[in-house]
Design an enzyme around this catalytic site. Structure first.
Site, PDB file in Angstrom:
ATOM      1  N   LYS A 182       0.685  -1.153   0.096  1.00 62.97           N
ATOM      2  CA  LYS A 182      -0.145  -0.135  -0.072  1.00 62.97           C
ATOM      3  C   LYS A 182       0.872   1.412  -0.010  1.00 62.97           C
ATOM      4  O   LYS A 182       0.358   2.332  -0.593  1.00 62.97           O
ATOM      5  CB  LYS A 182      -1.070   0.089   1.350  1.00 62.97           C
ATOM      6  CG  LYS A 182      -2.110  -0.851   1.013  1.00 62.97           C
ATOM      7  CD  LYS A 182      -3.269  -0.130   0.226  1.00 62.97           C
ATOM      8  CE  LYS A 182      -4.392  -1.004   0.259  1.00 62.97           C
ATOM      9  NZ  LYS A 182      -5.495  -0.284  -0.644  1.00 62.97           N
ATOM     10  N   ASP A 186      -8.559   0.256   5.910  1.00 58.57           N
ATOM     11  CA  ASP A 186      -8.855  -1.132   6.616  1.00 58.57           C
ATOM     12  C   ASP A 186      -7.350  -1.421   7.410  1.00 58.57           C
ATOM     13  O   ASP A 186      -7.507  -2.552   8.301  1.00 58.57           O
ATOM     14  CB  ASP A 186      -8.920  -2.200   5.920  1.00 58.57           C
ATOM     15  CG  ASP A 186     -10.583  -1.879   5.115  1.00 58.57           C
ATOM     16  OD1 ASP A 186     -11.330  -2.004   5.996  1.00 58.57           O
ATOM     17  OD2 ASP A 186     -10.560  -1.915   4.024  1.00 58.57           O
TER      18      ASP A 186
END
Length: 415
Positions: free
Chosen positions: A80, A127
């Site tokens: 990410k 998340d």
């Protein structure tokens, strides 16, 4: 004894000719080279490995299985950071009015740059892994960060975000509720949102995030070439809001055009918004609601990114929706490899695609049309991305050590 039907669902798509125009615009190889040029300037940046799982491939009757291991990306244990850091770079570049030639990571750290920009507060919902990447990139560049998480986010993931200096707010709802709340609070407080999902009027930054992911795809393709493979024949990629999937599929579609691989998108069945959008099949993205209660925390998203869906709907060959035990099985396969295959530490979201392939190829009669549609055979070279490592140690041990989320007995390995 085997069940009459494998308990995951899939949708098959056929095209007279795939439309690569948006993929060419957003994910062409020059954009990937620009992203990689930025990432290479980050201190401690290293290329992550691409592993062949040759023994597993032989067991499953395909030529080879390759896994790009993003658990080794910087100190973040996840892919990410590639998107978040590049989006922050592009945001600051635009604010400063500098070209790529004038802009550098070193300049972003300079006193002159900070005097011009002041201290910026970046914000996002997450998340877990995206928020950690934004927190890391913000701290590295001397800026502040506020991250919003949903109520089911584990303490380990929250603490990992806090470890990089971010303030963390827990929202009493699911991921999509956190996205809405951070947008409200950012407008009120003058924060800059770095979100990997898009909405009307907010597409530029999510596009930059997706483009940041192409660094790892350029790496993977060069690594494959170094092993003597021209390209993968199949690419399996997991989806939450769809940003990673659009980046991966868009890159390979743009690079190979008519000779592109077959693309498979895999989601948890309790948060299958991309699958649902394909099922409704009206060309628009569609939301799924509820608690989105899946062990695949990084994929627990109910609202697709519209810009990601615009790419995916033109290119994906099969959409697959799976139960949680498929991801747990994938984690165990990677953690306990066949002889001579490398061990790969993968979290729930990272392993679900391999778990899906294993289930397909060990229950061939129940997946015959899917396998035939994709043309998977002894000549197939299949690429996966392990998007995360062990990001929730307690749950990781429960799955690997204690057998949490077991495979139903009727699907136990027979070979």
């Amino acid at each position: 004894m085997h069940a009459e039907k494998l308990d995951f669902e899939y949708i098959l798509k056929s095209y007279e000719k795939k439309d690569t125009s948006l993929a060419d615009k957003l994910f062409n190889v020059n954009i990937a080279r620009t992203a990689r040029n930025f990432h290479r300037q980050i201190p401690t940046f290293r290329q992550t490995p691409l592993y062949p799982l040759s023994q597993l491939a032989d067991m499953l009757g395909v030529e080879n299985i390759f896994i790009k291991d993003e658990s080794q990306r910087l100190e973040l244990n996840s892919f990410k950071v590639m998107g978040g850091s590049f989006a922050i770079y592009r945001f600051l570049q635009k604010k400063l009015g500098l070209s790529d030639k004038e802009m550098s990571y070193k300049y972003l750290l300079s006193k002159d740059c900070h005097d011009k920009l002041g201290t910026i507060t970046f914000a996002s919902a997450t998340d877990g892994n995206h928020g950690k990447g934004i927190a890391w990139a913000s701290r590295m560049l001397g800026h502040k960060c506020n991250i919003y998480v949903h109520r089911e986010t584990s303490e380990a993931r929250i603490n990992a975000i806090k470890a990089f200096g971010a303030n963390v707010t827990v929202v009493n709802g699911n991921y999509d509720d956190a996205v809405r709340q951070v947008a409200i609070d950012a407008e009120k407080n003058g924060w800059e949102i770095i979100s990997d999902t898009s909405w009307p009027g907010y597409t530029e930054i999510p596009t930059w995030i997706m483009q940041g992911y192409t660094t790892m795809l350029l790496e993977a393709q060069e690594q494959l070439s170094g092993m003597g493979y021209f390209k993968p024949t199949h690419v399996f990629v997991q989806a939450g809001v769809g940003a990673l999937a659009a980046s991966v599929i868009g890159f390979y579609a743009s690079l190979f055009k008519e000779d592109m691989p077959k693309f498979v998108v895999v989601e948890p069945n309790k948060a299958a918004c991309i699958y649902e959008s394909a099922k409704i099949n009206d060309g628009n993205p569609h939301t799924v609601t509820g608690d989105l209660d899946t062990i695949m925390a990084g994929l627990a998203c109910g609202e697709p990114s519209p810009i990601a869906w615009s790419v995916l709907k033109e290119l994906v060959d099969a959409y697959v929706s799976v139960p949680d035990y498929i991801a747990a099985r994938g984690m165990r396969i990677l953690a306990t490899p066949l002889k001579d295959d490398p061990m790969v530490i993968s979290g729930e979201s990272g392993a679900v695609t391999l778990g899906a392939l294993y289930s397909m190829l060990t229950e061939k009669e129940m997946c015959k049309d899917l396998i035939e549609h994709l043309g998977i055979d002894k000549h197939s070279q299949i690429l996966f991305i392990n998007t995360e490592g062990n990001t929730d140690p307690k749950h990781f041990r429960q799955i690997i050590w204690d057998g949490c989320d077991p495979v139903p007995k009727e699907y136990w390995t027979q070979r």
